[in-house]
Motif scaffolding. Structure first.
Motif, PDB file in Angstrom:
ATOM      1  N   LEU A  45      -0.108  15.061  17.056  1.00  0.00           N
ATOM      2  CA  LEU A  45       0.952  14.848  16.070  1.00  0.00           C
ATOM      3  C   LEU A  45       1.822  16.093  15.918  1.00  0.00           C
ATOM      4  CD1 LEU A  45      -0.600  12.727  13.196  1.00  0.00           C
ATOM      5  CD2 LEU A  45       0.453  12.032  15.322  1.00  0.00           C
ATOM      6  N   LEU A  48       4.116  16.317  18.834  1.00  0.00           N
ATOM      7  CA  LEU A  48       5.212  15.353  18.720  1.00  0.00           C
ATOM      8  C   LEU A  48       6.233  15.820  17.686  1.00  0.00           C
ATOM      9  CD1 LEU A  48       3.359  11.912  18.805  1.00  0.00           C
ATOM     10  CD2 LEU A  48       4.736  12.942  20.597  1.00  0.00           C
ATOM     11  N   ALA A  49       5.763  16.551  16.678  1.00  0.00           N
ATOM     12  CA  ALA A  49       6.669  17.049  15.645  1.00  0.00           C
ATOM     13  C   ALA A  49       7.436  18.273  16.117  1.00  0.00           C
ATOM     14  CB  ALA A  49       5.876  17.383  14.376  1.00  0.00           C
ATOM     15  N   THR A  73      11.713  13.694  13.157  1.00  0.00           N
ATOM     16  CA  THR A  73      10.415  13.202  12.698  1.00  0.00           C
ATOM     17  C   THR A  73      10.095  13.646  11.274  1.00  0.00           C
ATOM     18  OG1 THR A  73       9.400  15.170  13.625  1.00  0.00           O
ATOM     19  CG2 THR A  73       9.443  13.237  15.005  1.00  0.00           C
ATOM     20  N   TYR A  75       6.698  14.592   9.261  1.00  0.00           N
ATOM     21  CA  TYR A  75       5.318  14.949   9.540  1.00  0.00           C
ATOM     22  C   TYR A  75       4.555  15.061   8.230  1.00  0.00           C
ATOM     23  CZ  TYR A  75       1.360  17.902  10.821  1.00  0.00           C
ATOM     24  OH  TYR A  75       0.105  18.414  10.978  1.00  0.00           O
ATOM     25  N   TRP A 149       7.777   8.566  12.214  1.00  0.00           N
ATOM     26  CA  TRP A 149       6.862   9.089  11.199  1.00  0.00           C
ATOM     27  C   TRP A 149       5.573   9.497  11.874  1.00  0.00           C
ATOM     28  CZ3 TRP A 149       7.044   5.225   6.444  1.00  0.00           C
ATOM     29  CH2 TRP A 149       8.349   5.238   5.921  1.00  0.00           C
ATOM     30  N   LEU A 150       5.144  10.723  11.637  1.00  0.00           N
ATOM     31  CA  LEU A 150       3.870  11.211  12.155  1.00  0.00           C
ATOM     32  C   LEU A 150       2.942  11.395  10.966  1.00  0.00           C
ATOM     33  CD1 LEU A 150       5.425  13.882  14.492  1.00  0.00           C
ATOM     34  CD2 LEU A 150       4.501  11.672  15.175  1.00  0.00           C
ATOM     35  N   ASP A 152      -0.803  12.067   9.519  1.00  0.00           N
ATOM     36  CA  ASP A 152      -2.152  12.533   9.809  1.00  0.00           C
ATOM     37  C   ASP A 152      -3.057  12.109   8.657  1.00  0.00           C
ATOM     38  OD1 ASP A 152      -4.240  13.794  10.983  1.00  0.00           O
ATOM     39  OD2 ASP A 152      -3.230  15.727  11.243  1.00  0.00           O
ATOM     40  N   VAL A 181       3.516   7.020  14.370  1.00  0.00           N
ATOM     41  CA  VAL A 181       2.296   7.424  15.061  1.00  0.00           C
ATOM     42  C   VAL A 181       1.366   7.951  13.991  1.00  0.00           C
ATOM     43  CG1 VAL A 181       1.264   8.936  16.777  1.00  0.00           C
ATOM     44  CG2 VAL A 181       3.551   8.020  17.158  1.00  0.00           C
TER      45      VAL A 181
END
Lengths: 201, 225
Positions: A45, A48-49, A73, A75, A149-150, A152, A181
């Motif tokens: 993640l 990707l960010a 994105t 995060y 959108w990431l 976690d 994701v």
């Protein structure tokens, strides 16, 4: 809009966390990243960010955009990124200005209401519970429009009703052509593909 | 609100946020001044009540005390943001990280450096500073303390992920502050007809204004690795 990741490798502290990872994500699709602890979900993640440089491989958007990865994105990491001295509304107003100025998104008040936080909007975040802080942090997804959108572990500390709200918010984002994701151990109630990160060292 | 160009309004919002946090948490500005006062008060006890000697070394004492007081809160400049995750958010914001560093330094200087500049004339009286030097000490601190904050920001960015980074910050930064200290004291105590030390001090601050945000920004970008 399409996100493609090809042959991605990420290295942390001289150790390859994962390598040769490839997938594509179309507009309106979501991807759930699973795997045991240490498999590299958070690293993926962060890569990707644009917060973690990739050792090999490429992350690209189609159609190509001038904006760097981290401006495409949202995060939401393990930390809530809230300032405890500021109120929930002030925190969100800052997120709106820092992340999304000039590209839409709803007002901090509307975002707080969407997550059922209207009553605590004027309280300093130091006085909020873990779940409330999490919801304020998630509300930033709404104050600035960003396509990917990431998330976690987005549902950590959320109660059942808030998880349902979060599912609705994510579904609405997908319906508008967004992408998600999410790294999670819990199920998200979304029609999501699953990416299993294996071999943890 | 949406009329303003995006990066600018992000920076304005950051500036307001920094001042709000500084004001609400409190203690930051006043604590620095109290620390400054204590250092200045201790000196006559160590040196002895020799007014001639004190007057001669007063600009140096004020500058060293100002330098140490400036360092006091710098280790938290980026560390607090790193710990609560908002540094990721700042890196992902629409404004370049160099300008974010600059805005944070400016807010930090307003909260900690400026009070020192304002307090220095009064503390100078305690050291028997001659009246004609009071203004030049304050002026040299006004020109020099921004450089100290900016150079300190490089150290703060390099030590951002270290739990006990404060001491390392001081070790890294104090040698780099030597030129500022030399020309700061020279500008504060030198003959008033020579403007050269003061101009060099201003040049050092301008140099730090350009160089420090780039260095600190690079350090913060590499932090994730």
């Amino acid at each position: 809009m399409q996100l493609s990741v090809s042959g991605l490798s990420v290295e942390r502290g001289g150790r390859i966390v994962f390598s040769a990872l490839s997938f594509t994500l179309q507009a309106g699709e979501s991807l759930v990243v699973t795997g045991r602890n240490g498999a590299g979900k958070s690293s993926l993640l962060r890569a990707l960010a644009g917060l973690l440089p990739s050792a090999e491989g490429a992350i690209s958007y189609a159609p190509a955009s001038d904006e760097p990865l981290y401006e495409m994105t949202h995060y939401v990491g393990h930390a809530d990124a809230l300032k405890s001295a500021l109120t929930a509304r002030e925190n969100l107003a800052f997120f709106a200005a820092a992340l999304g100025a000039g590209r839409g998104g709803c007002s901090p008040e509307t975002a707080l209401d969407a997550f059922g936080l209207g009553r605590v909007a004027a309280l300093p975040c130091a006085y909020l519970s873990a779940g409330q802080k999490r919801r304020v942090s998630l509300a930033k997804l709404l104050v600035a429009k960003r396509p990917l959108w990431l998330l976690d572990e987005p549902t950590t500390a959320l109660d059942a009703a808030s998880q349902e709200t979060m599912t609705k918010v994510m579904q609405a984002h997908l319906n508008e052509g967004g992408m998600i994701v999410a790294a999670t151990h819990a199920s998200l109630d979304l029609a999501a593909r699953e990416l299993r990160l294996g071999a943890a060292a | 609100m949406s009329e303003a160009p995006a990066p600018r309004s992000a920076l304005v919002a950051l500036f307001i946020r920094e001042l709000q946090i500084g004001r609400r948490i409190g203690g930051g500005a006043s604590l620095g001044v109290v620390f400054f006062l204590i250092l200045v008060t201790l000196t006559p006890f160590a040196v002895g009540p020799d007014l001639v000697l004190l007057a001669r070394i007063a600009p140096a004492i004020l500058w060293i005390a100002g330098l140490l007081a400036t360092l006091l809160g710098l280790d938290r400049l980026f560390q607090a943001d790193h710990e609560d995750g908002s540094l990721d958010l700042l890196l992902m914001s629409r404004a370049p990280i160099e300008l974010i560093v600059l805005v944070k330094c400016f807010a930090h200087w307003l909260l900690t450096g400026l009070p020192l500049v304002l307090a220095a004339p009064f503390f100078g009286l305690m050291l028997a500073l001659p009246a004609n030097q009071i203004a030049s000490v304050a002026l040299s601190l006004l020109a020099g303390t921004p450089a100290l904050t900016l150079i300190g920001a490089i150290g703060a960015a390099l030590t951002v992920s270290l739990r006990r980074g404060g001491l390392l910050l001081a070790v890294l930064i104090l040698p780099l502050c030597v030129p500022v200290l030399i020309f700061g004291v020279a500008a504060a105590s030198g003959p008033s007809d020579s403007a050269a030390p003061f101009l060099i001090l201003c040049a050092l601050t301008l140099f730090a204004l350009v160089g420090a945000p780039i260095a600190a920004g690079a350090a913060l970008r590499r932090m994730g690795e």
